[in-house]
Scaffold this motif. Structure first.
Motif, PDB file in Angstrom:
ATOM      1  N   THR A  41       0.844  -1.196   0.000  1.00  0.00           N
ATOM      2  CA  THR A  41       0.000   0.000   0.000  1.00  0.00           C
ATOM      3  C   THR A  41       0.877   1.243   0.000  1.00  0.00           C
ATOM      4  O   THR A  41       1.782   1.372   0.821  1.00  0.00           O
ATOM      5  CB  THR A  41      -0.925   0.020   1.234  1.00  0.00           C
ATOM      6  OG1 THR A  41      -1.738  -1.139   1.203  1.00  0.00           O
ATOM      7  CG2 THR A  41      -1.794   1.258   1.245  1.00  0.00           C
ATOM      8  N   ASN A  42       0.604   2.144  -0.932  1.00  0.00           N
ATOM      9  CA  ASN A  42       1.277   3.438  -1.018  1.00  0.00           C
ATOM     10  C   ASN A  42       0.196   4.503  -1.045  1.00  0.00           C
ATOM     11  O   ASN A  42      -0.584   4.567  -1.996  1.00  0.00           O
ATOM     12  CB  ASN A  42       2.124   3.534  -2.287  1.00  0.00           C
ATOM     13  CG  ASN A  42       3.246   2.527  -2.295  1.00  0.00           C
ATOM     14  OD1 ASN A  42       4.048   2.490  -1.385  1.00  0.00           O
ATOM     15  ND2 ASN A  42       3.278   1.688  -3.313  1.00  0.00           N
ATOM     16  N   VAL A  43       0.160   5.328  -0.017  1.00  0.00           N
ATOM     17  CA  VAL A  43      -0.872   6.344   0.111  1.00  0.00           C
ATOM     18  C   VAL A  43      -0.311   7.703  -0.278  1.00  0.00           C
ATOM     19  O   VAL A  43       0.764   8.093   0.184  1.00  0.00           O
ATOM     20  CB  VAL A  43      -1.419   6.399   1.555  1.00  0.00           C
ATOM     21  CG1 VAL A  43      -2.457   7.500   1.701  1.00  0.00           C
ATOM     22  CG2 VAL A  43      -2.004   5.050   1.955  1.00  0.00           C
ATOM     23  N   CYS A  44      -1.054   8.419  -1.097  1.00  0.00           N
ATOM     24  CA  CYS A  44      -0.713   9.796  -1.436  1.00  0.00           C
ATOM     25  C   CYS A  44      -1.774  10.701  -0.830  1.00  0.00           C
ATOM     26  O   CYS A  44      -2.950  10.633  -1.207  1.00  0.00           O
ATOM     27  CB  CYS A  44      -0.651   9.991  -2.950  1.00  0.00           C
ATOM     28  SG  CYS A  44      -0.233  11.684  -3.430  1.00  0.00           S
ATOM     29  N   GLY A  97      -6.483  22.767   3.964  1.00  0.00           N
ATOM     30  CA  GLY A  97      -6.967  21.558   4.598  1.00  0.00           C
ATOM     31  C   GLY A  97      -6.137  21.117   5.777  1.00  0.00           C
ATOM     32  O   GLY A  97      -5.223  21.798   6.226  1.00  0.00           O
ATOM     33  N   ASN A  98      -6.468  19.955   6.250  1.00  0.00           N
ATOM     34  CA  ASN A  98      -5.846  19.387   7.437  1.00  0.00           C
ATOM     35  C   ASN A  98      -4.850  18.298   7.045  1.00  0.00           C
ATOM     36  O   ASN A  98      -4.878  17.197   7.574  1.00  0.00           O
ATOM     37  CB  ASN A  98      -6.922  18.855   8.378  1.00  0.00           C
ATOM     38  CG  ASN A  98      -7.949  17.997   7.645  1.00  0.00           C
ATOM     39  OD1 ASN A  98      -7.889  17.835   6.429  1.00  0.00           O
ATOM     40  ND2 ASN A  98      -8.879  17.444   8.381  1.00  0.00           N
ATOM     41  N   VAL A  99      -3.955  18.639   6.142  1.00  0.00           N
ATOM     42  CA  VAL A  99      -2.989  17.676   5.585  1.00  0.00           C
ATOM     43  C   VAL A  99      -2.142  17.040   6.682  1.00  0.00           C
ATOM     44  O   VAL A  99      -1.964  15.822   6.706  1.00  0.00           O
ATOM     45  CB  VAL A  99      -2.092  18.345   4.519  1.00  0.00           C
ATOM     46  CG1 VAL A  99      -0.964  17.416   4.091  1.00  0.00           C
ATOM     47  CG2 VAL A  99      -2.919  18.769   3.324  1.00  0.00           C
ATOM     48  N   LYS A 100      -1.630  17.836   7.592  1.00  0.00           N
ATOM     49  CA  LYS A 100      -0.743  17.303   8.633  1.00  0.00           C
ATOM     50  C   LYS A 100      -1.485  16.311   9.529  1.00  0.00           C
ATOM     51  O   LYS A 100      -0.958  15.231   9.825  1.00  0.00           O
ATOM     52  CB  LYS A 100      -0.149  18.436   9.459  1.00  0.00           C
ATOM     53  CG  LYS A 100       0.865  17.946  10.461  1.00  0.00           C
ATOM     54  CD  LYS A 100       1.550  19.071  11.174  1.00  0.00           C
ATOM     55  CE  LYS A 100       2.568  18.476  12.150  1.00  0.00           C
ATOM     56  NZ  LYS A 100       3.319  19.469  12.850  1.00  0.00           N
ATOM     57  N   MET A 143      -2.315  10.566  10.995  1.00  0.00           N
ATOM     58  CA  MET A 143      -3.212   9.443  11.228  1.00  0.00           C
ATOM     59  C   MET A 143      -2.901   8.284  10.272  1.00  0.00           C
ATOM     60  O   MET A 143      -2.805   7.135  10.684  1.00  0.00           O
ATOM     61  CB  MET A 143      -4.668   9.887  11.063  1.00  0.00           C
ATOM     62  CG  MET A 143      -5.700   8.821  11.396  1.00  0.00           C
ATOM     63  SD  MET A 143      -6.178   7.713  10.046  1.00  0.00           S
ATOM     64  CE  MET A 143      -6.631   8.821   8.761  1.00  0.00           C
ATOM     65  N   VAL A 144      -2.709   8.581   9.003  1.00  0.00           N
ATOM     66  CA  VAL A 144      -2.450   7.536   8.015  1.00  0.00           C
ATOM     67  C   VAL A 144      -1.116   6.847   8.305  1.00  0.00           C
ATOM     68  O   VAL A 144      -1.001   5.632   8.152  1.00  0.00           O
ATOM     69  CB  VAL A 144      -2.486   8.098   6.579  1.00  0.00           C
ATOM     70  CG1 VAL A 144      -2.075   7.049   5.563  1.00  0.00           C
ATOM     71  CG2 VAL A 144      -3.877   8.626   6.260  1.00  0.00           C
ATOM     72  N   ASP A 187       3.146   2.526   6.417  1.00  0.00           N
ATOM     73  CA  ASP A 187       4.501   3.100   6.397  1.00  0.00           C
ATOM     74  C   ASP A 187       4.780   3.947   5.157  1.00  0.00           C
ATOM     75  O   ASP A 187       5.634   4.811   5.183  1.00  0.00           O
ATOM     76  CB  ASP A 187       5.548   1.983   6.464  1.00  0.00           C
ATOM     77  CG  ASP A 187       5.566   1.301   7.818  1.00  0.00           C
ATOM     78  OD1 ASP A 187       5.254   1.962   8.826  1.00  0.00           O
ATOM     79  OD2 ASP A 187       5.878   0.102   7.853  1.00  0.00           O
ATOM     80  N   ASN A 188       4.080   3.673   4.067  1.00  0.00           N
ATOM     81  CA  ASN A 188       4.378   4.332   2.795  1.00  0.00           C
ATOM     82  C   ASN A 188       3.360   5.428   2.507  1.00  0.00           C
ATOM     83  O   ASN A 188       2.365   5.202   1.830  1.00  0.00           O
ATOM     84  CB  ASN A 188       4.385   3.301   1.664  1.00  0.00           C
ATOM     85  CG  ASN A 188       5.436   2.239   1.888  1.00  0.00           C
ATOM     86  OD1 ASN A 188       6.572   2.559   2.227  1.00  0.00           O
ATOM     87  ND2 ASN A 188       5.066   0.995   1.723  1.00  0.00           N
ATOM     88  N   VAL A 189       3.654   6.612   3.032  1.00  0.00           N
ATOM     89  CA  VAL A 189       2.761   7.757   2.865  1.00  0.00           C
ATOM     90  C   VAL A 189       3.575   8.919   2.316  1.00  0.00           C
ATOM     91  O   VAL A 189       4.646   9.243   2.829  1.00  0.00           O
ATOM     92  CB  VAL A 189       2.110   8.172   4.202  1.00  0.00           C
ATOM     93  CG1 VAL A 189       1.171   9.355   4.002  1.00  0.00           C
ATOM     94  CG2 VAL A 189       1.384   7.007   4.836  1.00  0.00           C
ATOM     95  N   VAL A 190       3.060   9.549   1.284  1.00  0.00           N
ATOM     96  CA  VAL A 190       3.686  10.737   0.725  1.00  0.00           C
ATOM     97  C   VAL A 190       2.642  11.848   0.667  1.00  0.00           C
ATOM     98  O   VAL A 190       1.475  11.594   0.405  1.00  0.00           O
ATOM     99  CB  VAL A 190       4.294  10.461  -0.681  1.00  0.00           C
ATOM    100  CG1 VAL A 190       3.231  10.086  -1.686  1.00  0.00           C
ATOM    101  CG2 VAL A 190       5.101  11.635  -1.163  1.00  0.00           C
TER     102      VAL A 190
END
Length: 85
Positions: free
Chosen positions: A3-6, A13-16, A21-22, A27-30
């Motif tokens: 899983t790679n989340v973008c 917005g509430n990006v941070k 949370m994600v 582990d793979n979040v960009v």
């Protein structure tokens, strides 16, 4: 499949908060607004807070809408829109 989340970043917005949370789940979040990151991702998240009109203007100006549209509607990539998103 890994899983790679973008988390889509358009300057609002509430990006941070969403990214924090994600990262507890994956582990793979960009955080990005780059078309290549959208293509590499297995999942997309569009966070949002604020006035709809202003957010949509930024979304259309700063995100690769053609790539997003293709990935979500044609490729059926999982997409989560939060609040304005």
């Amino acid at each position: 499949m890994e899983t790679n989340v973008c988390v889509l970043d358009y300057g609002s917005g509430n990006v941070k908060s969403v990214t924090t949370m994600v990262r507890m789940l994956c582990d793979n979040v960009v955080v990005s607004n780059d078309a290549e990151d959208v293509l590499r991702a297995t999942h997309l998240i569009l966070p949002g807070v604020g006035a709809f009109g202003a957010a949509m203007e930024k979304i259309h100006r700063l995100l690769p809408m053609d790539v997003l549209t293709d990935q979500v509607f044609q490729e059926k990539k999982p997409f989560l829109g939060i609040c304005v998103g």
